[in-house]
Design a protein around this motif. Structure first.
Motif, PDB file in Angstrom:
ATOM      1  N   THR A 238       0.831  -1.203   0.000  1.00  0.00           N
ATOM      2  CA  THR A 238       0.000   0.000   0.000  1.00  0.00           C
ATOM      3  C   THR A 238       0.864   1.249   0.000  1.00  0.00           C
ATOM      4  O   THR A 238       0.539   2.243  -0.652  1.00  0.00           O
ATOM      5  CB  THR A 238      -0.909   0.011   1.244  1.00  0.00           C
TER       6      THR A 238
ATOM      7  N   THR B 139       1.935   2.123  -3.448  1.00  0.00           N
ATOM      8  CA  THR B 139       0.885   2.827  -4.195  1.00  0.00           C
ATOM      9  C   THR B 139       0.861   4.307  -3.822  1.00  0.00           C
ATOM     10  O   THR B 139       0.750   5.169  -4.700  1.00  0.00           O
ATOM     11  CB  THR B 139      -0.487   2.196  -3.895  1.00  0.00           C
TER      12      THR B 139
ATOM     13  N   ALA C 203       3.906   5.990  -5.353  1.00  0.00           N
ATOM     14  CA  ALA C 203       3.738   6.130  -6.797  1.00  0.00           C
ATOM     15  C   ALA C 203       2.778   7.266  -7.121  1.00  0.00           C
ATOM     16  O   ALA C 203       3.000   8.044  -8.053  1.00  0.00           O
ATOM     17  CB  ALA C 203       3.245   4.820  -7.400  1.00  0.00           C
ATOM     18  N   THR C 204       1.717   7.398  -6.344  1.00  0.00           N
ATOM     19  CA  THR C 204       0.763   8.495  -6.546  1.00  0.00           C
ATOM     20  C   THR C 204       1.434   9.839  -6.286  1.00  0.00           C
ATOM     21  O   THR C 204       1.242  10.792  -7.038  1.00  0.00           O
ATOM     22  CB  THR C 204      -0.446   8.338  -5.615  1.00  0.00           C
TER      23      THR C 204
END
Length: 54
Positions: A18, A21, A24-25
């Motif tokens: 998580t 993610t 990366a965002t």
């Protein structure tokens, strides 16, 4: 020291997908990245401004 910090961050990203993610965002959206940098550098910024106003 930097190598140890990089290894710890990389280990967290592998252990918790998580987080990968979220990172990366943040890398894709400049506003999120700018906010994160501002939060991290806030103590240094306030210290510098205090030095200017003396």
């Amino acid at each position: 020291m930097m190598r140890l910090a990089f290894g710890a961050v990389l280990g967290l990203l592998v252990a918790f997908p998580t987080l990968l993610t979220i990172v990366a965002t943040a890398a894709v959206q400049p506003s999120v990245l700018a906010a994160a940098v501002g939060v991290l550098l806030w103590p240094r910024i306030t210290r510098r401004i205090r030095e200017w106003t003396r």
